[in-house]
Write a protein that holds these residues in place. Structure first.
Motif, PDB file in Angstrom:
ATOM      1  N   SER A 212       0.862  -1.185   0.000  1.00  0.00           N
ATOM      2  CA  SER A 212       0.000   0.000   0.000  1.00  0.00           C
ATOM      3  C   SER A 212       0.891   1.225   0.000  1.00  0.00           C
ATOM      4  O   SER A 212       2.111   1.122   0.175  1.00  0.00           O
ATOM      5  N   ARG A 213       0.298   2.378  -0.210  1.00  0.00           N
ATOM      6  CA  ARG A 213       1.084   3.612  -0.218  1.00  0.00           C
ATOM      7  C   ARG A 213       0.241   4.765   0.302  1.00  0.00           C
ATOM      8  O   ARG A 213      -0.989   4.759   0.191  1.00  0.00           O
ATOM      9  N   ASP A 214       0.936   5.740   0.845  1.00  0.00           N
ATOM     10  CA  ASP A 214       0.320   6.983   1.311  1.00  0.00           C
ATOM     11  C   ASP A 214       1.079   8.107   0.622  1.00  0.00           C
ATOM     12  O   ASP A 214       2.176   8.485   1.057  1.00  0.00           O
ATOM     13  N   ASN A 215       0.519   8.631  -0.452  1.00  0.00           N
ATOM     14  CA  ASN A 215       1.237   9.651  -1.220  1.00  0.00           C
ATOM     15  C   ASN A 215       1.375  10.964  -0.450  1.00  0.00           C
ATOM     16  O   ASN A 215       2.307  11.722  -0.687  1.00  0.00           O
TER      17      ASN A 215
ATOM     18  N   LYS B  31       2.191  11.147   2.561  1.00  0.00           N
ATOM     19  CA  LYS B  31       3.331  10.964   3.465  1.00  0.00           C
ATOM     20  C   LYS B  31       4.557  10.421   2.747  1.00  0.00           C
ATOM     21  O   LYS B  31       5.539  10.052   3.391  1.00  0.00           O
TER      22      LYS B  31
END
Length: 125
Positions: free
Chosen positions: A70-73, A75
């Motif tokens: 998953s990713r948190d763009n 952050k």
């Protein structure tokens, strides 16, 4: 872009770990991100990849159903949640960034432009 992987450690078989990879720069959302691993004496193995917006994911056969990328763009971070770990998951795990976008060659290490330094994951039996 500079990548910094963290979250590795020692865990018993059946346990879980969550790896993180923090990226520098303001263009993180422009990169496809991937995770690879390398055990001693072995080639670097594709683990997972995620598209720029996080909608599409792709997994290596050996981790499918156990690992989640998953990713948190906001952050500038990509994650690898690893569940049901096995001793054969023991390796140094690397995150990588691909400038060229989603493609059919994402499982190839030479597709990626930037690499983090790696974090050790050890799974005991």
């Amino acid at each position: 872009v500079q990548l910094q992987a963290s979250g590795g450690g020692l865990v018993q078989a059946g346990g879980s770990l969550r790896l993180s990879c923090a990226a520098s720069g303001r263009t993180f959302s422009s990169y496809v991100m991937g995770w690879f691993r390398q055990a001693p004496g072995m080639d670097r193995e594709f683990v997972a990849a995620i598209s720029r917006g996080g909608v599409s994911t792709y997994y290596g056969d050996s981790v499918k159903g156990r690992f989640t990328i998953s990713r948190d763009n906001a952050k500038n971070t990509v994650f690898l949640q690893m569940n049901s770990l096995k001793p054969e998951d023991t390796a140094v795990y690397y995150c990588a960034a691909d400038l060229r976008g989603w493609s059919t060659t994402l499982r190839l290490a030479n597709e990626y432009d930037y690499w983090g330094q790696g974090t050790q994951v050890t799974v005991s039996s």
